[in-house]
Motif scaffolding. Structure first.
Motif, PDB file in Angstrom:
ATOM      1  N   PHE A  37      10.644  -7.089  -2.810  1.00 28.42           N
ATOM      2  CA  PHE A  37       9.301  -6.629  -2.462  1.00 28.42           C
ATOM      3  C   PHE A  37       8.267  -7.636  -2.953  1.00 28.42           C
ATOM      4  CE2 PHE A  37      11.371  -3.053  -1.073  1.00 28.42           C
ATOM      5  CZ  PHE A  37      10.535  -2.014  -0.706  1.00 28.42           C
ATOM      6  N   GLN A  38       7.195  -7.784  -2.167  1.00 27.65           N
ATOM      7  CA  GLN A  38       6.099  -8.661  -2.538  1.00 27.65           C
ATOM      8  C   GLN A  38       4.970  -7.835  -3.161  1.00 27.65           C
ATOM      9  OE1 GLN A  38       6.429 -12.058  -2.060  1.00 27.65           O
ATOM     10  NE2 GLN A  38       8.498 -11.521  -1.406  1.00 27.65           N
ATOM     11  N   ILE A  41       1.327  -3.619  -7.476  1.00 22.36           N
ATOM     12  CA  ILE A  41       1.796  -2.225  -7.440  1.00 22.36           C
ATOM     13  C   ILE A  41       1.843  -1.655  -8.848  1.00 22.36           C
ATOM     14  CG2 ILE A  41       3.746  -0.745  -6.859  1.00 22.36           C
ATOM     15  CD1 ILE A  41       4.472  -2.756  -4.651  1.00 22.36           C
ATOM     16  N   THR A  42       2.400  -2.422  -9.768  1.00 19.79           N
ATOM     17  CA  THR A  42       2.528  -1.946 -11.145  1.00 19.79           C
ATOM     18  C   THR A  42       1.160  -1.787 -11.798  1.00 19.79           C
ATOM     19  OG1 THR A  42       4.637  -3.134 -11.292  1.00 19.79           O
ATOM     20  CG2 THR A  42       3.620  -2.434 -13.357  1.00 19.79           C
ATOM     21  N   GLN A  43       0.285  -2.756 -11.584  1.00 15.45           N
ATOM     22  CA  GLN A  43      -1.035  -2.703 -12.229  1.00 15.45           C
ATOM     23  C   GLN A  43      -1.836  -1.499 -11.752  1.00 15.45           C
ATOM     24  OE1 GLN A  43      -3.393  -6.168 -11.496  1.00 15.45           O
ATOM     25  NE2 GLN A  43      -5.216  -5.375 -12.519  1.00 15.45           N
ATOM     26  N   VAL A  44      -1.905  -1.316 -10.452  1.00 13.04           N
ATOM     27  CA  VAL A  44      -2.671  -0.186  -9.909  1.00 13.04           C
ATOM     28  C   VAL A  44      -2.070   1.140 -10.359  1.00 13.04           C
ATOM     29  CG1 VAL A  44      -3.389   0.957  -7.781  1.00 13.04           C
ATOM     30  CG2 VAL A  44      -3.460  -1.538  -7.936  1.00 13.04           C
ATOM     31  N   GLN A 104       0.822  -1.213   0.000  1.00  9.24           N
ATOM     32  CA  GLN A 104       0.000   0.000   0.000  1.00  9.24           C
ATOM     33  C   GLN A 104       0.857   1.266   0.000  1.00  9.24           C
ATOM     34  OE1 GLN A 104      -3.268   0.243  -0.447  1.00  9.24           O
ATOM     35  NE2 GLN A 104      -3.322  -1.995  -0.672  1.00  9.24           N
ATOM     36  N   LEU A 105       1.966   1.234   0.773  1.00 10.08           N
ATOM     37  CA  LEU A 105       2.848   2.405   0.783  1.00 10.08           C
ATOM     38  C   LEU A 105       3.494   2.607  -0.582  1.00 10.08           C
ATOM     39  CD1 LEU A 105       4.562   2.020   4.270  1.00 10.08           C
ATOM     40  CD2 LEU A 105       3.069   3.872   3.555  1.00 10.08           C
ATOM     41  N   SER A 106       3.875   1.518  -1.232  1.00 13.60           N
ATOM     42  CA  SER A 106       4.475   1.636  -2.565  1.00 13.60           C
ATOM     43  C   SER A 106       3.472   2.187  -3.562  1.00 13.60           C
ATOM     44  CB  SER A 106       4.990   0.266  -3.021  1.00 13.60           C
ATOM     45  OG  SER A 106       5.933  -0.252  -2.114  1.00 13.60           O
ATOM     46  N   ILE A 107       2.244   1.675  -3.474  1.00 12.96           N
ATOM     47  CA  ILE A 107       1.195   2.219  -4.354  1.00 12.96           C
ATOM     48  C   ILE A 107       0.968   3.691  -4.041  1.00 12.96           C
ATOM     49  CG2 ILE A 107      -1.266   2.076  -4.888  1.00 12.96           C
ATOM     50  CD1 ILE A 107      -1.084  -0.935  -4.474  1.00 12.96           C
ATOM     51  N   GLY A 108       1.005   4.040  -2.745  1.00 14.42           N
ATOM     52  CA  GLY A 108       0.830   5.436  -2.366  1.00 14.42           C
ATOM     53  C   GLY A 108       1.919   6.330  -2.925  1.00 14.42           C
ATOM     54  N   ILE A 109       3.168   5.803  -2.958  1.00 12.71           N
ATOM     55  CA  ILE A 109       4.263   6.581  -3.541  1.00 12.71           C
ATOM     56  C   ILE A 109       3.997   6.851  -5.020  1.00 12.71           C
ATOM     57  CG2 ILE A 109       6.703   6.469  -4.162  1.00 12.71           C
ATOM     58  CD1 ILE A 109       7.204   4.977  -1.553  1.00 12.71           C
ATOM     59  N   LEU A 127       8.142   0.645 -15.234  1.00 10.76           N
ATOM     60  CA  LEU A 127       8.693  -0.693 -15.436  1.00 10.76           C
ATOM     61  C   LEU A 127      10.051  -0.827 -14.743  1.00 10.76           C
ATOM     62  CD1 LEU A 127       7.773  -1.258 -19.194  1.00 10.76           C
ATOM     63  CD2 LEU A 127       6.548  -2.044 -17.165  1.00 10.76           C
ATOM     64  N   ASN A 128      10.876   0.222 -14.836  1.00 12.75           N
ATOM     65  CA  ASN A 128      12.177   0.192 -14.146  1.00 12.75           C
ATOM     66  C   ASN A 128      11.998   0.099 -12.637  1.00 12.75           C
ATOM     67  OD1 ASN A 128      13.396   0.426 -16.627  1.00 12.75           O
ATOM     68  ND2 ASN A 128      13.731   2.638 -16.455  1.00 12.75           N
ATOM     69  N   ILE A 129      11.041   0.868 -12.124  1.00 12.26           N
ATOM     70  CA  ILE A 129      10.801   0.840 -10.682  1.00 12.26           C
ATOM     71  C   ILE A 129      10.314  -0.537 -10.252  1.00 12.26           C
ATOM     72  CG2 ILE A 129       9.310   1.763  -8.865  1.00 12.26           C
ATOM     73  CD1 ILE A 129       9.476   4.474 -10.282  1.00 12.26           C
ATOM     74  N   ALA A 130       9.461  -1.159 -11.064  1.00 10.92           N
ATOM     75  CA  ALA A 130       8.989  -2.507 -10.742  1.00 10.92           C
ATOM     76  C   ALA A 130      10.158  -3.488 -10.669  1.00 10.92           C
ATOM     77  CB  ALA A 130       7.965  -2.963 -11.781  1.00 10.92           C
TER      78      ALA A 130
END
Length: 926
Positions: free
Chosen positions: A740-741, A746-749, A659-664, A729-732
């Motif tokens: 990271f799990q 994260i990428t899709q959202v 959630q924090l990664s998605i928030g970023i 894509l690079n961040i993923a």
């Protein structure tokens, strides 16, 4: 016939002068093979064989007799060597005669000693007080353990002067390897010594024969006189007179010698007392010696003397000895108390603790001093830890509490240096602020919680090893003896240790729990209960520590855990530290991601709107670098050290991090939207510039110093396109690289949210650009009251269409200046809007005249052919519907005219229509 051995040779005598009966030691060569081989010994011509004791082939001990010569040689005669010679001589001194009434400064050697066992004077032969070798053969000490002999002969002794003397014990201890022939020789020697004692007594009697004969002669004369008188009266009278004379003589002698005899009795008493004092001076001087040795710290000497006194006088019945021995016990008890105080005194080194424990064990101190020391050390470590916390809490609150407490100043440094641990390990990759420019000022900038954890762990790591080693020594018994001499103490120690293993385990666990809870109270107060927080907390939490400081704390705790593991402390006792490290790692990741999200939100302030030749600003790169930098700072936290679990093993941690990664990612998308939709007055573009190396046809976006909202939308669209195709894509990939799990989620959202923003911004831009063009078509078509039913023959494309094309070209130019890749997408949508509107207008016309139909078809075909490279199925359909709404041209003249007018239009606007050529850019399907 030659002899088997060389004749004896005397080469020395000590002393070389003295009075009669002086004990001398004769040294030389070939002095005999044994006591039976010695058959003659003369000193100054006097035969001294009676007092001779053969010690070895080079040593004989004897006493000098009453020789006639003042000075003479020492001649030794043996069976094996015959009569010998001497290279030295002995001088016989004449003794000074001392009368019974003369005072003397020395005691006359009366050959007595005081026997404590029989409490009487006992005469002994003049050979020696305690002969060292009563058998007269060579002594060969065996290797039988003393304990085995004591168990074999209980209550007996190998001392031949003891009442409990055991001959078997003496032979085993001193002659275990002696041959049977030598033992026979020893029996002969013993018999000879017994004969010598009898001969000595006989000689004493012979020496007094003259006195005996004189008395006998006197008695015989008296008897003869009585017989000559022949009468009983005379006999009675003479007898009475004789008795009177004897009584008067006795009374006179008593009166005359009473004082002398009294002094002699007193002297005998004093001499006996002095003998006792001299013989037992060890005991009488022991109390004073104990005090002196205690003051000097010579505890080993005190213990040895005490053991000796205890073995000699521990069970004595003599009152004076009991009195002095009681005084010794009093001082030993004081020593026990002193040593116990020193043992429990802190701080103390492990060496001193072992030494004091050994002393107390040797002194048979009550209780278990080793366990008392372990308990005191445990309490001291706990006290140190809490004092450390209190001092730093007070300092954080602005108090002037002393940090130089003796209990805390373990290393002489006022403030703990976090560089101390880092210098011994590989440098931590925690960010630029830690990678360069470190100096002493760094420690003063560190938060108090970080400095406290550094000091606390250093304190535990410095104190716990000695505590653990003390326990190990207690378990294996090495506290009491490095050898097996004191096996009883070692066995008792091991037995006590086995009984107290659980207690010690609780001590270690208490230290570990205190360490962990103190760190939690400083860094993770929310993980403690309310009661624990009052005991282990107390910090002012104005703001939470950053991820960089938490990373440093984790490294510090890890180093401490490694140090404790090296002590071979069981893993179950250290598991609580691993749990703390895991919680710190999780918290560090959460805090770092939260701070990263805040930094991402502030990226909008750093947007400089400088566009490169790909239509991008530095914002996507800054966003990517910010996340990469954040992940790199977490590398040491994410990596699992031996014995550590993955930070993502818990489902809740995975969800929170996801959630924090998605928030970023969402925060950056919101940042883009904020920048794109901000009013013109809110954007400072005074620093706006374009890459001078760009090969664009236009040298700059605008000559003015501000960007229009449409230009900002285009830049945002260009950035969104780059984010979708590269940055996200690079961040993923970096997320996956760091373990990271939920990276797919994260990428899709993030992609969905980015596409939604892109579509919104695109629609806004199309609305800004296409609506004016579309809105100008209908007024332009019907300008000047134009009527499709009544119009002149067409002469060319009317101005409204040219104006529309010029506006489309302007859009093309604006988009092309920002990003060439956006041109097909934008132009296609603009053409769709224009063609749709044109089709609607054509379908709304009720009827066309012949000229009107020709004019409409000319304009529709001119627009369609001009934007042919940007046509989409939708726009093609719109153009088709518009043409179908027109009447068909039946004559060839009309078709020829239409073609001529189209060619004329394209020729006249060739320069303007260059941007619509197919070679300028590739089509993009939307």
């Amino acid at each position: 016939m030659s002899r088997a051995r060389q004749p004896p040779l005397v080469t020395g005598i000590s002393p070389n002068e003295g009075i009669s009966w002086t004990k001398v030691t004769i040294r030389g060569e070939n002095l005999g093979t044994g006591p039976t081989d010695l058959i003659g010994l003369t000193i100054c011509g006097h035969n001294c064989l009676l007092t001779a004791e053969w010690m070895s082939a080079s040593k004989i001990v004897c006493r000098v007799g009453q020789a006639k010569n003042d000075k003479g040689d020492i001649i030794v005669t043996t069976k094996s060597g015959g009569k010998g010679t001497s290279t030295v001589s002995f001088k016989l001194l004449k003794p000074e005669k001392i009368g019974i009434l003369d005072q003397s400064a020395v005691w006359v050697d009366e050959m007595n000693y005081y026997d404590m066992r029989t409490d009487r004077n006992k005469g002994i032969p003049p050979l020696s007080l305690r002969p060292a070798n009563p058998l007269g053969i060579e002594i060969d000490k065996g290797r039988f353990p003393q304990k085995d002999l004591e168990s074999l002969f209980p209550g007996m002794s190998a001392d031949f002067t003891s009442e409990n003397f055991s001959a078997a014990w003496y032979l085993i201890e001193n002659h275990s390897t002696t041959s049977f022939d030598q033992l026979k020789t020893a029996v002969v020697n013993l018999k000879k010594q017994a004969n010598k004692k009898n001969e000595g007594s006989l000689a004493y009697v012979k020496g007094g024969l003259s006195t005996f004969f004189e008395a006998q002669d006197a008695l015989s004369a008296i008897h003869q006189k009585l017989e000559a008188d022949g009468t009983e009266k005379v006999e009675g009278s003479m007898t009475q007179k004789l008795e009177n004379v004897l009584n008067r003589a006795s009374n006179t002698a008593d009166t005359l010698f009473q004082e002398v005899l009294g002094r002699k009795d007193k002297a005998d008493s004093t001499r006996n007392a002095l003998n006792v004092l001299q013989r037992f001076k060890f005991l009488f001087n022991l109390p004073l010696n104990i005090e002196r040795n205690i003051q000097k710290g010579d505890y080993d000497v005190v213990i040895n003397d005490y053991e000796k006194a205890k073995s000699l006088f521990g069970k004595t019945e003599v009152q004076v000895f009991k009195k002095y021995y009681a005084e010794v016990e009093t001082r030993i008890e004081a020593l026990r108390e002193l040593l116990l105080d020193k043992l429990l005194e802190t701080p103390s080194t492990l060496h001193d603790q072992k030494r004091y424990i050994r002393y107390l064990s040797d002194l048979h101190a009550p209780g278990d001093p080793a366990w008392q020391c372990i308990g005191a050390q445990h309490q001291w470590i706990l006290q140190l830890m809490h004092n450390c916390k209190e001092s730093y809490v007070k300092e954080q609150k602005g108090s002037n509490a002393l940090l130089h407490s003796p209990m805390l100043d373990l290393d002489g440094d006022v403030r703990p240096s976090p560089i101390g641990h880092l210098s011994q390990t590989a440098s931590l990759k925690r960010g630029s602020s830690f990678q360069s420019g470190r100096d002493d000022a760094w420690r003063y900038k560190a938060p108090q919680q970080v400095v406290f954890v550094e000091k606390l762990t250093k304190l535990v790591v410095s104190q716990l090893p000695n505590f653990w080693k003390l326990w190990v020594s207690y378990v294996n018994g090495s506290l009491f003896s490095e050898t097996a001499e004191k096996s009883g103490q070692m066995e008792r120690s091991k037995k006590n240790a086995r009984q107290r293993q659980n207690d010690f385990k609780k001590m270690i666990q208490e230290v570990m729990h205190s360490l962990v809870k103190l760190i939690r109270g400083a860094l993770l107060p929310f993980s403690l209960r309310e009661g624990e927080l009052r005991q282990y907390g107390g910090w002012e939490m104005k703001s939470e520590l950053s991820g960089q400081w938490l990373t440093h704390v984790i490294q510090t705790v890890r180093l401490s855990s490694e140090s404790l593991t090296a002590l071979e402390i069981p893993n179950d006792m250290l598991q609580i530290i691993q749990d703390l490290i895991l919680d710190l790692r999780v918290r560090c990741i959460i805090v770092t991601l939260q701070h990263t999200a805040e930094d991402i939100k502030r990226l909008a302030e750093k947007e400089d709107w400088v566009v490169d030749n790909e239509g991008l600003t530095s914002l996507p790169s800054q966003f990517e670098q910010c996340i990469i930098h954040s992940l790199q700072s977490l590398k040491t936290v994410l990596d699992c050290k031996p014995g550590e679990a993955s930070v993502f093993q818990q489902q809740k941690t995975q969800e929170d991090v996801c959630q924090l990664s998605i928030g970023i990612m969402q925060g950056f998308i919101d940042c883009l939207e904020q920048l794109s939709t901000k009013p013109d007055g809110d954007i400072d573009t005074s620093h706006l510039s374009v890459d001078v190396s760009s090969p664009d046809l236009f040298g700059s976006i605008h000559e003015e110093s501000s960007l229009s909202s449409e230009q900002r939308l285009l830049i945002a669209l260009s950035n969104c396109r780059y984010l979708e195709r590269h940055t996200f894509l690079n961040i993923a990939e970096h997320f996956e690289k760091h373990g990271f799990q939920g990276v797919d989620k994260i990428t899709q959202v993030s992609m969905e949210s980015l596409k939604e923003l892109d579509q919104r911004l695109f629609e806004m831009y199309i609305e800004f650009k296409a609506d004016p063009i579309v809105g100008s078509l209908e007024p332009g078509i019907y300008a000047g009251y134009f009527d499709w039913k009544d119009c002149l023959v067409p002469t060319g494309v009317r101005n409204y269409l040219k104006e529309a094309l010029v506006n489309i070209i302007a859009v093309h130019a604006e988009v092309f200046t920002i990003s060439k890749d956006l041109v097909p997408r934008v132009m296609s949508r603009v053409v769709e809007a224009v063609s749709e509107e044109l089709s609607r207008l054509m379908q709304c016309v009720s009827s066309f005249s012949k000229n009107g139909a020709l004019q409409a078809k000319l304009e529709i075909c001119a627009l369609r052919d001009t934007v042919a490279i940007y046509l989409t199925p939708e726009s093609k359909s719109s153009f088709k519907q518009a043409l179908e709404a027109l009447p068909q041209l039946s004559s060839g003249t009309d078709r020829k005219l239409l073609e001529e007018l189209l060619n004329k239009f394209k020729s006249s606007m060739h320069l303007q229509l260059t941007c619509f050529q197919a070679s300028s850019s590739a089509m993009m399907k939307t």
